[in-house]
Scaffold this active site. Structure first.
Site, PDB file in Angstrom:
ATOM      1  N   THR A 238       3.086 -17.139 -15.727  1.00 45.41           N
ATOM      2  CA  THR A 238       2.574 -15.843 -16.163  1.00 45.41           C
ATOM      3  C   THR A 238       3.754 -14.979 -16.581  1.00 45.41           C
ATOM      4  O   THR A 238       4.781 -14.975 -15.913  1.00 45.41           O
ATOM      5  CB  THR A 238       1.841 -15.136 -14.997  1.00 45.41           C
ATOM      6  OG1 THR A 238       0.770 -15.968 -14.537  1.00 45.41           O
ATOM      7  CG2 THR A 238       1.280 -13.797 -15.432  1.00 45.41           C
ATOM      8  N   VAL A 267     -10.884 -18.025 -12.924  1.00 44.46           N
ATOM      9  CA  VAL A 267     -10.126 -16.806 -13.190  1.00 44.46           C
ATOM     10  C   VAL A 267      -8.906 -16.819 -12.280  1.00 44.46           C
ATOM     11  O   VAL A 267      -9.031 -16.923 -11.062  1.00 44.46           O
ATOM     12  CB  VAL A 267     -10.967 -15.544 -12.924  1.00 44.46           C
ATOM     13  CG1 VAL A 267     -10.112 -14.285 -13.057  1.00 44.46           C
ATOM     14  CG2 VAL A 267     -12.150 -15.490 -13.884  1.00 44.46           C
TER      15      VAL A 267
END
Length: 379
Positions: A238, A267
């Site tokens: 990320t 998610v």
């Protein structure tokens, strides 16, 4: 101060302060106190000058893009969008933006989040299909809805109707090849547990009776016999980016295409405020990366910021947040950076060596800092 009474006892001639034993004692105390502070804090100061940009990993072009924006006078929020968008366009490490991290069906989807540390507004998209501009879509959610997060194909429809390009196939030749080879390997490793078949592709079904009740919930349900998934910087990552602008306003943003071979609909923590990133302009900010399924259970970035609010130095706040997770999940892989409102920054990690990037007015270019894993000690 605590040393004054003792100093008074050993002082002989107050007119010769610089040559007294008291003076030597004060110098010694000052040295010890300084060393003590350094050991406790161990954060890296930016010279107290703003603005500052901090990002997970050596995403140099993303940090440079955010820096150009904030140094030109744009807001922290605008600069976060610039930095994360640059990473999406460059497909940083193949784990940000389109063309990476296929799910079990071979499709790439996007998770992203943005947070305004002044107003505490958050916008996020998760499992978003057909739209590559994750951070811009997240900001549209914040700007044009009263919601915090939109998910799936409905998030895509919203983003496109608000003006973002799409629909677009987010897969790439590289991601399809990766998925094809995974299928040839009988879909191993994967994120399934307690299912059948354990050594092949689905369709899957539960290996236990769904009505079966357990007599205790103390122990976690273990993995089945299929190969457990191992996170590293090549299959999951990320960009989490924090910006403090010239006015001291703080914003954070994240973008990721998630974990490779994730179950469709998953998610990750990239879309979760408090987990992948968090900001409060009264305190500071935090960014995180790693095994999001584990990390979102602890909201590590919320913990970092709240610890700093209570007076903890960034280094200790980062370490404390990581070790809270490691005590429950000794094998987890993850990292955080912390930056307070004055620009003091630090990092902490577990299970891998972590790097984060910084740009400040005192630096000619982006500086990359390396953080070694924390060691969990038991008593």
């Amino acid at each position: 101060m605590f040393y004054r009474p003792l100093c008074a006892q050993i002082q002989i001639n107050p007119l010769r302060v610089m040559s007294t034993n008291c003076d030597k004692f004060l110098v010694a105390i000052f040295f010890v106190a300084t060393l003590f502070y350094a050991v406790l804090g161990d954060g890296i100061k930016s010279g107290g000058k703003l603005p500052i940009v901090v990002s997970t990993w050596p995403f140099l072009e993303a940090v440079r893009s955010a820096w150009r924006s904030v140094d030109s006078g744009f807001s922290a929020l605008d600069s976060v969008v610039e930095g994360c968008s640059a990473c999406e366009e460059l497909r940083c490490d193949g784990t940000v933006g389109p063309g990476g991290s296929p799910d079990e069906n071979g499709e790439t989807t996007i998770d992203a989040m943005i947070m305004n540390g002044v107003t505490m507004e958050v916008g996020a998209v998760a499992s978003m299909r057909y739209v590559s501009d994750g951070i811009k879509a997240a900001r549209l959610v914040m700007q044009h809805t009263k919601h915090t997060m939109l998910v799936g194909e409905q998030a895509s429809i919203f983003a496109i109707t608000m003006g973002l390009p799409g629909p677009t196939n987010l897969s790439s030749e590289e991601s399809i090849d990766k998925w094809t080879n995974w299928k040839k390997n009988k879909c191993q490793p994967n994120f399934r547990k307690n299912v059948l078949p354990i050594d092949d592709c689905g369709p899957y079904h539960s290996s236990t009776n769904i009505d079966e009740k357990t007599c205790s919930n103390v122990e976690r349900d273990g993995l089945d016999e299929s190969l457990s998934y191992q996170f590293d910087v090549h299959n999951h990552d990320t960009i989490s980016l924090a910006v403090i602008d010239k006015n001291g306003h703080i914003a954070v943003g994240t973008s990721t295409n998630g974990a490779t071979f994730k179950i469709p609909g998953r998610v990750g923590d990239g879309a979760i405020a408090g987990s992948s990133a968090y900001a409060d302009s009264e305190v500071g900010a935090c960014g995180a990366t790693g095994d999001g399924d584990i990390m979102m259970r602890f909201l590590p970035c919320y913990q970092v910021v709240e610890s700093m609010r209570l007076g903890m130095e960034p280094k200790l706040a980062a370490q404390d947040s990581i070790l809270r997770i490691a005590r429950k999940y000794p094998d987890f892989v993850g990292a955080v950076f912390a930056v307070d409102k004055n620009g003091v920054h630090a990092g902490a990690c577990h299970g891998w060596t972590f790097q984060y990037s910084v740009r400040t007015p005192d630096l000619d270019d982006v500086a990359v800092y390396t953080v070694t894993p924390e060691i969990l000690t038991t008593t």
